[in-house]
Design a protein around this motif. Structure first.
Motif, PDB file in Angstrom:
ATOM      1  N   LEU A 149       0.846  -1.190   0.000  1.00  0.00           N
ATOM      2  CA  LEU A 149       0.000   0.000   0.000  1.00  0.00           C
ATOM      3  C   LEU A 149       0.879   1.236   0.000  1.00  0.00           C
ATOM      4  O   LEU A 149       1.919   1.249   0.645  1.00  0.00           O
ATOM      5  CB  LEU A 149      -0.898   0.037   1.253  1.00  0.00           C
ATOM      6  N   PRO A 150       0.443   2.278  -0.735  1.00  0.00           N
ATOM      7  CA  PRO A 150      -0.759   2.367  -1.558  1.00  0.00           C
ATOM      8  C   PRO A 150      -0.568   1.655  -2.896  1.00  0.00           C
ATOM      9  O   PRO A 150       0.558   1.492  -3.373  1.00  0.00           O
ATOM     10  CB  PRO A 150      -0.927   3.872  -1.768  1.00  0.00           C
ATOM     11  N   SER A 151      -1.685   1.238  -3.489  1.00  0.00           N
ATOM     12  CA  SER A 151      -1.655   0.614  -4.805  1.00  0.00           C
ATOM     13  C   SER A 151      -2.640   1.357  -5.704  1.00  0.00           C
ATOM     14  O   SER A 151      -3.445   2.159  -5.237  1.00  0.00           O
ATOM     15  CB  SER A 151      -2.021  -0.866  -4.718  1.00  0.00           C
ATOM     16  N   VAL A 152      -2.582   1.069  -6.982  1.00  0.00           N
ATOM     17  CA  VAL A 152      -3.398   1.816  -7.930  1.00  0.00           C
ATOM     18  C   VAL A 152      -4.892   1.598  -7.689  1.00  0.00           C
ATOM     19  O   VAL A 152      -5.705   2.479  -7.928  1.00  0.00           O
ATOM     20  CB  VAL A 152      -2.997   1.455  -9.378  1.00  0.00           C
ATOM     21  N   ARG A 153      -5.272   0.418  -7.204  1.00  0.00           N
ATOM     22  CA  ARG A 153      -6.675   0.110  -7.006  1.00  0.00           C
ATOM     23  C   ARG A 153      -7.127   0.268  -5.553  1.00  0.00           C
ATOM     24  O   ARG A 153      -8.324   0.258  -5.278  1.00  0.00           O
ATOM     25  CB  ARG A 153      -6.948  -1.327  -7.461  1.00  0.00           C
ATOM     26  N   ARG A 154      -6.185   0.354  -4.639  1.00  0.00           N
ATOM     27  CA  ARG A 154      -6.547   0.452  -3.219  1.00  0.00           C
ATOM     28  C   ARG A 154      -5.544   1.359  -2.539  1.00  0.00           C
ATOM     29  O   ARG A 154      -4.396   1.007  -2.327  1.00  0.00           O
ATOM     30  CB  ARG A 154      -6.533  -0.942  -2.588  1.00  0.00           C
ATOM     31  N   ARG A 155      -5.998   2.555  -2.213  1.00  0.00           N
ATOM     32  CA  ARG A 155      -5.100   3.525  -1.594  1.00  0.00           C
ATOM     33  C   ARG A 155      -4.933   3.280  -0.100  1.00  0.00           C
ATOM     34  O   ARG A 155      -3.914   3.648   0.470  1.00  0.00           O
ATOM     35  CB  ARG A 155      -5.622   4.953  -1.820  1.00  0.00           C
ATOM     36  N   LEU A 156      -5.939   2.668   0.533  1.00  0.00           N
ATOM     37  CA  LEU A 156      -5.865   2.447   1.970  1.00  0.00           C
ATOM     38  C   LEU A 156      -6.808   1.329   2.379  1.00  0.00           C
ATOM     39  O   LEU A 156      -7.750   0.986   1.666  1.00  0.00           O
ATOM     40  CB  LEU A 156      -6.171   3.724   2.755  1.00  0.00           C
ATOM     41  N   VAL A 157      -6.543   0.751   3.556  1.00  0.00           N
ATOM     42  CA  VAL A 157      -7.411  -0.249   4.173  1.00  0.00           C
ATOM     43  C   VAL A 157      -7.668   0.234   5.596  1.00  0.00           C
ATOM     44  O   VAL A 157      -6.755   0.223   6.428  1.00  0.00           O
ATOM     45  CB  VAL A 157      -6.772  -1.647   4.188  1.00  0.00           C
ATOM     46  N   GLY A 158      -8.896   0.706   5.869  1.00  0.00           N
ATOM     47  CA  GLY A 158      -9.126   1.382   7.149  1.00  0.00           C
ATOM     48  C   GLY A 158      -8.205   2.584   7.224  1.00  0.00           C
ATOM     49  O   GLY A 158      -8.093   3.353   6.256  1.00  0.00           O
ATOM     50  N   PRO A 159      -7.469   2.755   8.331  1.00  0.00           N
ATOM     51  CA  PRO A 159      -6.537   3.892   8.410  1.00  0.00           C
ATOM     52  C   PRO A 159      -5.181   3.633   7.763  1.00  0.00           C
ATOM     53  O   PRO A 159      -4.360   4.548   7.661  1.00  0.00           O
ATOM     54  CB  PRO A 159      -6.376   4.088   9.921  1.00  0.00           C
ATOM     55  N   PHE A 160      -4.902   2.400   7.308  1.00  0.00           N
ATOM     56  CA  PHE A 160      -3.584   2.051   6.773  1.00  0.00           C
ATOM     57  C   PHE A 160      -3.427   2.611   5.356  1.00  0.00           C
ATOM     58  O   PHE A 160      -4.113   2.183   4.426  1.00  0.00           O
ATOM     59  CB  PHE A 160      -3.395   0.535   6.747  1.00  0.00           C
TER      60      PHE A 160
END
Length: 302
Positions: free
Chosen positions: A39-50
């Motif tokens: 993280l970050p990735s092109v399709r997912r910038r975050l997971v919860g606060p991460f």
């Protein structure tokens, strides 16, 4: 740790019911030291606060080599460092000087601004293996005074299940609460799984993901090996099954209000605030790190 522009981790849509996305980590050279960035990735910038997840090593360093991250600034985030092997010496502009060793947790809240460095032992042959994360701060805490916490391994709660040892690094999970001073609901667990062990993910967290440090796990009829992050659908009830001796990091928590912007080592809900931090660093207005105030990482213009 300082973040530089890099290739995006690869993302793959998953047809499985519980798995929304699979992210394959991409290697990134930080100057003689390789990390696997997820993280970050092109399709997912975050997971919860991460908002940032780097798998460091495992790496072996000869004498005179090793991690040596010069002083650099942060705003609007908290860094969390957790090691499986090795040692890193943390110093920051608050005057903190703290070695971190396997199982310990270093938690640094940047708030309105902090500078820190991370140095390894250059006098001996060493190994290093761990994970460093950034957690974006809630808007109400983005301008908090910076602070640093160190939590020795013995203070981190351990939950045992059949075939599983779970260390609750930050936040709450499996009926245990970490002493780390998180500022929003957080899930962060180091899970060690024996072959054949099963582990349901906690249901109380809105956003959840699992990253395979080593070994392999099964989920929804698929096999996933090291360097892979599974991002789960909201409301799903996923279960991991260890296909070999495995280590897995569980992460997530409550969604943050509003968007977060990232530029270099700065995170904020406000692009203007990031621009001000950039100009302050270039003008030398951030505080110095006592005991490590000669070198620094310049802002990477261009």
């Amino acid at each position: 740790m300082s973040r530089y522009a890099d290739h995006e981790p690869a993302c793959v849509d998953s047809p499985a019911n519980a798995i929304e996305l699979v992210i394959d980590a991409r290697a990134r050279d930080l100057g003689g030291f390789s990390v696997r960035r997820v993280l970050p990735s092109v399709r997912r910038r975050l997971v919860g606060p991460f908002v940032f997840f780097d798998h460091m090593g495992p790496a072996r360093f000869a004498v005179g080599q090793g991690i040596s991250v010069r002083p650099h600034p942060h705003i609007g985030l908290a860094t969390l460092t957790y090691l499986f092997e090795g040692e890193i010496l943390h110093r920051d502009s608050l005057g903190s000087t703290q070695p971190i060793r396997p199982g310990d947790v270093n938690w640094m809240v940047a708030g309105r601004g902090i500078v820190h460095s991370e140095r390894g032992d250059l006098e001996h042959e060493t190994r290093l293996h761990g994970v460093q994360c950034w957690l974006a701060l809630p808007m109400a805490h983005e301008e908090d005074a910076p602070r640093f916490e160190h939590h020795p391994a013995a203070t981190i709660p351990v939950v045992t299940r059949e075939g599983a040892t779970l260390r609750v690094i930050a936040g709450e999970a499996y009926g245990a609460r970490s002493p780390v001073g998180v500022l929003s609901p957080t899930l962060y667990v180091h899970a060690e799984l024996d072959p054949g062990a099963t582990l349901p993910l906690p249901e109380e967290h809105a956003a959840r993901a699992a990253y395979v440090i080593d070994g392999s796990v099964g989920c929804e009829g698929q096999r996933f090996g090291e360097g892979t992050m599974l991002v789960f659908r909201a409301g799903a009830q996923p279960e991991l099954r260890a296909l070999s001796q495995s280590r897995v990091m569980l992460l997530g928590g409550a969604a943050l209000e509003g968007d977060r912007h990232i530029l270099w080592n700065f995170v904020s809900s406000s692009p203007e605030r990031i621009e001000r931090a950039k100009q302050d660093w270039k003008a030398g207005l951030f505080p110095k790190v006592p005991g490590d105030d000669i070198e620094f990482i310049p802002f990477p213009d261009g």
